[in-house]
Structure formats: structure tokens, C-alpha cells
Design a protein around this motif. Structure first.
Motif, PDB file in Angstrom:
ATOM      1  N   LEU A 276      -6.844  -4.983   1.139  1.00 52.58           N
ATOM      2  CA  LEU A 276      -6.913  -5.895   2.287  1.00 52.58           C
ATOM      3  C   LEU A 276      -5.612  -6.682   2.485  1.00 52.58           C
ATOM      4  N   GLN A 277      -4.513  -6.239   1.852  1.00 53.69           N
ATOM      5  CA  GLN A 277      -3.254  -6.965   1.969  1.00 53.69           C
ATOM      6  C   GLN A 277      -2.842  -7.214   3.420  1.00 53.69           C
ATOM      7  N   ALA A 278      -2.952  -6.183   4.239  1.00 53.31           N
ATOM      8  CA  ALA A 278      -2.491  -6.306   5.629  1.00 53.31           C
ATOM      9  C   ALA A 278      -3.250  -7.410   6.369  1.00 53.31           C
ATOM     10  N   MET A 279      -4.525  -7.592   6.055  1.00 48.65           N
ATOM     11  CA  MET A 279      -5.321  -8.596   6.752  1.00 48.65           C
ATOM     12  C   MET A 279      -4.798 -10.004   6.510  1.00 48.65           C
ATOM     13  N   GLY A 280      -4.124 -10.211   5.371  1.00 47.79           N
ATOM     14  CA  GLY A 280      -3.575 -11.524   5.080  1.00 47.79           C
ATOM     15  C   GLY A 280      -2.546 -11.973   6.096  1.00 47.79           C
ATOM     16  N   LEU A 281      -1.911 -11.025   6.766  1.00 49.96           N
ATOM     17  CA  LEU A 281      -0.872 -11.370   7.737  1.00 49.96           C
ATOM     18  C   LEU A 281      -1.443 -11.890   9.049  1.00 49.96           C
ATOM     19  N   TYR A 282      -2.746 -11.865   9.208  1.00 48.90           N
ATOM     20  CA  TYR A 282      -3.343 -12.523  10.372  1.00 48.90           C
ATOM     21  C   TYR A 282      -3.345 -14.037  10.202  1.00 48.90           C
TER      22      TYR A 282
ATOM     23  N   LEU B 271       8.822 -12.117 -10.648  1.00 51.26           N
ATOM     24  CA  LEU B 271       9.666 -12.508 -11.774  1.00 51.26           C
ATOM     25  C   LEU B 271       9.506 -11.569 -12.965  1.00 51.26           C
ATOM     26  N   THR B 272       8.275 -11.395 -13.418  1.00 52.95           N
ATOM     27  CA  THR B 272       8.050 -10.512 -14.572  1.00 52.95           C
ATOM     28  C   THR B 272       6.982  -9.460 -14.282  1.00 52.95           C
ATOM     29  N   THR B 273       6.534  -9.353 -13.049  1.00 59.09           N
ATOM     30  CA  THR B 273       5.550  -8.348 -12.666  1.00 59.09           C
ATOM     31  C   THR B 273       6.078  -7.539 -11.492  1.00 59.09           C
ATOM     32  N   GLU B 274       5.611  -6.308 -11.397  1.00 61.28           N
ATOM     33  CA  GLU B 274       6.079  -5.422 -10.334  1.00 61.28           C
ATOM     34  C   GLU B 274       5.325  -5.684  -9.039  1.00 61.28           C
ATOM     35  N   GLY B 275       6.032  -5.543  -7.932  1.00 58.98           N
ATOM     36  CA  GLY B 275       5.424  -5.632  -6.613  1.00 58.98           C
ATOM     37  C   GLY B 275       5.318  -4.257  -5.983  1.00 58.98           C
ATOM     38  N   GLN B 276       4.756  -4.223  -4.808  1.00 60.26           N
ATOM     39  CA  GLN B 276       4.643  -2.992  -4.044  1.00 60.26           C
ATOM     40  C   GLN B 276       6.033  -2.532  -3.604  1.00 60.26           C
ATOM     41  N   GLN B 277       6.237  -1.239  -3.453  1.00 60.57           N
ATOM     42  CA  GLN B 277       7.506  -0.730  -2.946  1.00 60.57           C
ATOM     43  C   GLN B 277       7.809  -1.362  -1.581  1.00 60.57           C
ATOM     44  N   TYR B 278       9.049  -1.805  -1.393  1.00 60.19           N
ATOM     45  CA  TYR B 278       9.356  -2.504  -0.143  1.00 60.19           C
ATOM     46  C   TYR B 278       9.178  -1.603   1.072  1.00 60.19           C
ATOM     47  N   SER B 279       9.350  -0.291   0.898  1.00 58.87           N
ATOM     48  CA  SER B 279       9.129   0.631   2.018  1.00 58.87           C
ATOM     49  C   SER B 279       7.654   0.627   2.433  1.00 58.87           C
ATOM     50  N   SER B 280       6.761   0.433   1.456  1.00 58.02           N
ATOM     51  CA  SER B 280       5.326   0.349   1.762  1.00 58.02           C
ATOM     52  C   SER B 280       5.015  -0.933   2.519  1.00 58.02           C
ATOM     53  N   ASP B 281       5.706  -2.024   2.168  1.00 58.68           N
ATOM     54  CA  ASP B 281       5.532  -3.278   2.904  1.00 58.68           C
ATOM     55  C   ASP B 281       6.000  -3.120   4.343  1.00 58.68           C
ATOM     56  N   HIS B 282       7.148  -2.472   4.526  1.00 58.19           N
ATOM     57  CA  HIS B 282       7.650  -2.234   5.885  1.00 58.19           C
ATOM     58  C   HIS B 282       6.630  -1.432   6.686  1.00 58.19           C
TER      59      HIS B 282
ATOM     60  N   ALA C 287      -1.105 -15.520   7.372  1.00 67.48           N
ATOM     61  CA  ALA C 287       0.243 -15.786   6.855  1.00 67.48           C
ATOM     62  C   ALA C 287       1.273 -15.095   7.735  1.00 67.48           C
ATOM     63  N   ASN C 288       2.518 -15.563   7.646  1.00 64.54           N
ATOM     64  CA  ASN C 288       3.585 -14.944   8.441  1.00 64.54           C
ATOM     65  C   ASN C 288       4.772 -14.546   7.580  1.00 64.54           C
ATOM     66  N   SER C 289       4.560 -14.474   6.255  1.00 67.67           N
ATOM     67  CA  SER C 289       5.680 -14.209   5.367  1.00 67.67           C
ATOM     68  C   SER C 289       5.172 -13.584   4.076  1.00 67.67           C
ATOM     69  N   ILE C 290       5.983 -12.686   3.479  1.00 70.72           N
ATOM     70  CA  ILE C 290       5.644 -12.079   2.194  1.00 70.72           C
ATOM     71  C   ILE C 290       6.924 -11.899   1.377  1.00 70.72           C
ATOM     72  N   PHE C 291       6.750 -11.720   0.073  1.00 70.96           N
ATOM     73  CA  PHE C 291       7.836 -11.256  -0.778  1.00 70.96           C
ATOM     74  C   PHE C 291       7.864  -9.732  -0.736  1.00 70.96           C
TER      75      PHE C 291
ATOM     76  N   MET D 157       3.375  -1.186   6.130  1.00 71.37           N
ATOM     77  CA  MET D 157       2.183  -2.007   6.351  1.00 71.37           C
ATOM     78  C   MET D 157       2.368  -2.896   7.579  1.00 71.37           C
ATOM     79  N   ILE D 158       3.520  -3.510   7.686  1.00 73.95           N
ATOM     80  CA  ILE D 158       3.805  -4.401   8.818  1.00 73.95           C
ATOM     81  C   ILE D 158       3.844  -3.612  10.116  1.00 73.95           C
ATOM     82  N   GLU D 159       4.479  -2.452  10.078  1.00 76.16           N
ATOM     83  CA  GLU D 159       4.565  -1.615  11.280  1.00 76.16           C
ATOM     84  C   GLU D 159       3.188  -1.119  11.700  1.00 76.16           C
ATOM     85  N   ASP D 160       2.376  -0.679  10.731  1.00 77.06           N
ATOM     86  CA  ASP D 160       1.038  -0.165  11.042  1.00 77.06           C
ATOM     87  C   ASP D 160       0.158  -1.243  11.665  1.00 77.06           C
ATOM     88  N   LEU D 161       0.401  -2.491  11.296  1.00 73.52           N
ATOM     89  CA  LEU D 161      -0.383  -3.608  11.824  1.00 73.52           C
ATOM     90  C   LEU D 161       0.024  -3.963  13.249  1.00 73.52           C
ATOM     91  N   GLY D 162       1.156  -3.424  13.686  1.00 73.55           N
ATOM     92  CA  GLY D 162       1.665  -3.741  15.008  1.00 73.55           C
ATOM     93  C   GLY D 162       2.499  -5.016  15.008  1.00 73.55           C
TER      94      GLY D 162
END
Length: 334
Positions: free
Chosen positions: A291-297, A308-319, A299-303, A321-326
Motif C-alpha cells: 500500500l506504499q503508493a496510497m500513502g502519497l494521497y 541509514l542502516t537498512t535498505e530501501g526500495q530501488q529508486y527506479s521502483s519509486d519513480h 504525503a507529498n515526499s519520500i526518501f 510507483m509515482i508515475e503509475d499513480l499519475g
């Protein structure tokens, strides 16, 4: 649609109206959001989106962290894998050289991040460390259109002033939890130490960034307390972290969050701080999951990238996700 359902939807929309009119939700109203049945989640997010869209449209700000100094922190924060009281295998190193910090800024540009966050472990940066950060910031600002956010711990006014002179745009110092819950999370500094650092940042003319970590055993009343305190502090950017409990930390094994509750928290923070940058931060992938994408309804910002010491999602996947949401990435958002 039943009359009860219509009235419920109208109530969420009334919260949006209050936020847009500059009114503060009461504690009772906040608890109604956090305790709402999951079947009301879409209506709550729709109301939060009205507020988000009013101030930010469909644009999304991206931020990238560099862990500029890792481990060896003398503080006892229960959530942190870099604390000396934690039994965690995190990498430990002193402040990175200037060239490495500058290269990190170039990576932020590649990831379409508008804000580059230089983060250090420790209670507070030494004068020598401030000198190193200042040198790096000056070079980055001379070469790249990036907003620089520093997160160097508890700092007195003179050190904050030096960061301002160097060109630091924003300073992050999270409250992390409520005043009433603070002693359960850390004992090596006070809640007022954190508040005072944010006030020093504001006095220097640097944009204040301060947020929280949800899921550390706080009550729902204390979640409201956090949102209200951040409103009073007038933080420009509010990172909302969701606890990613690391084995070996005091809070290991704590797992009280659900994706739907996290979304309700984000909606509450949008209603309580309507014009501010609300950032979904650490623990996003672990706690919001599909449900990550739903959070952007709300919030307006993400890392983007790792934390710091944990891995995040690949930045291409974030891009994607944002595009798919419109929605649209606000590149080099200053």
C-alpha cells in the motif's frame, strides 16, 4: 448509500475543510481518524488528498540520505542500531571525506532527488566535523542545484549559524516521539534538548525539519500529541517514520503496525500540518508494503534509496510507483 455512511464521509470531508481553513483538529477528532474502521480508509485518504492537492498538486518531492558517519553513538535511543547500547553488526566509520560527500550529491541528482541529506551518528557534531561538512556543502552548492539538509545531532546556536553561512538549507532533528513517551525511548538526552535544537535552527534562518517514529509503543493520544507539537514548532518538513525494529536494539521484536493504520497516521499528519511537507520515511517498505503508493494521497515526499542502516526500495521502483499513480516527480525541488 445509507444515511450513516453519508454522514461518515461528510465528517472526513469536514476535517479537510478545517485543515484548509487553518483550524486544528481536536484530540477527539484525531482519535476518530486513528480508530476508524478500515472500510473508511479510502474516504479518509480522499479527504487528506484534498488538502495535499491544494498545497502541492500531484507533485512528489524526493530526498536522498547519505550515512556520513556510522555507529559509535553514545546515546541509548531504543530504536537505533547505531547506539553503543545496541548489539547490532552495523558498519562503523568516522565522518566521510569531502569527495565522498560530494559524490553522494551527484548520486542524489541522478535519482532526481531535490534534497540531499547529510546524516551523522552521535550526540552532536564536533567543531572539526562541522568544518568538514561546511567544506563539502560549499562545493556541492557551487556545482549542483540541490537543497542540502544536515542532520548532525544536538547543536548549539554557533554551530548552527556556521551551517547557515555555508549554505545549508534545512536541518533535521526529529522529536521522534511525544514528550510523555520520551523517557521510555531514551534517557541520555531530554525532549527539550531536541526542541531547543529545532529552535536554534529556526533562529539561524535554516528551514526546520522535524518528525517522528510511529510504532514505538506510544498511545494514539501520543500520536496526536506529536502531530500537535510539530505544528507548534512550525517544522517545514515532517518525516514520518514507521518503526523497523532491528534485532539487537531495545525495541527488537516490536511489530504493532498495520499498513492501514500507517495510512491513517499520514492522513492525520496532513490534517494537522496541512501546508507542510509530509514525508514517508524510514520503515515505509516494511510497514506499508503493497500500500506504499496510497500513502502519497496524504504525503507529498519520500526518501529514495537506502536509509541509514537498512535498505530501501530501488529508486527506479519509486519513480515507477509515482508515475503509475499519475503523480509527478518535482525534480530539484528547492
Amino acid at each position: 448509500m445509507t444515511t450513516t455512511k453519508v454522514n461518515t464521509i461528510q465528517k472526513w470531508e469536514e476535517f479537510a475543510d478545517k485543515a484548509l481553513n487553518g483550524e486544528i483538529l481536536t484530540e477527539e477528532e484525531a482519535l476518530r481518524i486513528l480508530n476508524a474502521p478500515d472500510e473508511d480508509l479510502l474516504q479518509i485518504l480522499h479527504a487528506a488528498y484534498r488538502v495535499r492537492k491544494h498545497y502541492y498538486g500531484n507533485k512528489v518531492k524526493l530526498n536522498m540520505i547519505i550515512n556520513a558517519k556510522s555507529g559509535l553513538c553514545p546515546e541509548d535511543c531504543g530504536y537505533c542500531s547505531q547506539s553503543m547500547t545496541a548489539n547490532t553488526p552495523v558498519e562503523k566509520y568516522r565522518l566521510l571525506e569531502k569527495d565522498v560527500l560530494v559524490q553522494g550529491a551527484k548520486e542524489a541528482m541522478q535519482r532526481k532527488a531535490g534534497t540531499y541529506c547529510i546524516v551523522m551518528s552521535g550526540r552532536g557534531a564536533s567543531s572539526r566535523e562541522i568544518d568538514q561538512v561546511v567544506d563539502a556543502v560549499k562545493e556541492i552548492k557551487s556545482e549542483m542545484p540541490l537543497k542540502i539538509c544536515a542532520c548532525l545531532g544536538i547543536l548549539p546556536q554557533d554551530k548552527v549559524d556556521r551551517l547557515k553561512e555555508a549554505g545549508v538549507d534545512r536541518y533535521n532533528h526529529n522529536l521522534n516521539t511525544s514528550r510523555s513517551h520520551h523517557a521510555n525511548i531514551t534517557t541520555t538526552h531530554t525532549y527539550d534538548d531536541r526542541v531547543n535544537t529545532v529552535e536554534n535552527v529556526k533562529s539561524a534562518g535554516i528551514s526546520p525539519c522535524s518528525g517522528c517514529i510511529i510504532g514505538m509503543g506510544e498511545t494514539k493520544n501520543e500520536v496526536y500529541e506529536m502531530a500537535l507539537e510539530l505544528r507548534k514548532l512550525d517544522a517545514d518538513s515532517i518525516p514520518v517514520n514507521f518503526l523497523h525494529a532491528i534485532p539487537g536494539t531495545k525495541l527488537e521484536g516490536m511489530d504493532e503496525l498495520t499498513p492501514s493504520y500507517c495510512l491513517k497516521v499520514l492522513a492525520l499528519f496532513r490534517f494537522m500540518n496541512p501546508s507542510k511537507e509530509i514525508r514517508i520515511s524510514g520503515g515505509r517498505e516494511v510497514n506499508l508494503r503493497s500500500l506504499q503508493a496510497m500513502g502519497l494521497y496524504a504525503a507529498n515526499s519520500i526518501f529514495v534509496g537506502d536509509y541509514l542502516t537498512t535498505e530501501g526500495q530501488q529508486y527506479s521502483s519509486d519513480h515507477q510507483m509515482i508515475e503509475d499513480l499519475g503523480f509527478e516527480i518535482e525534480e530539484c525541488a528547492l
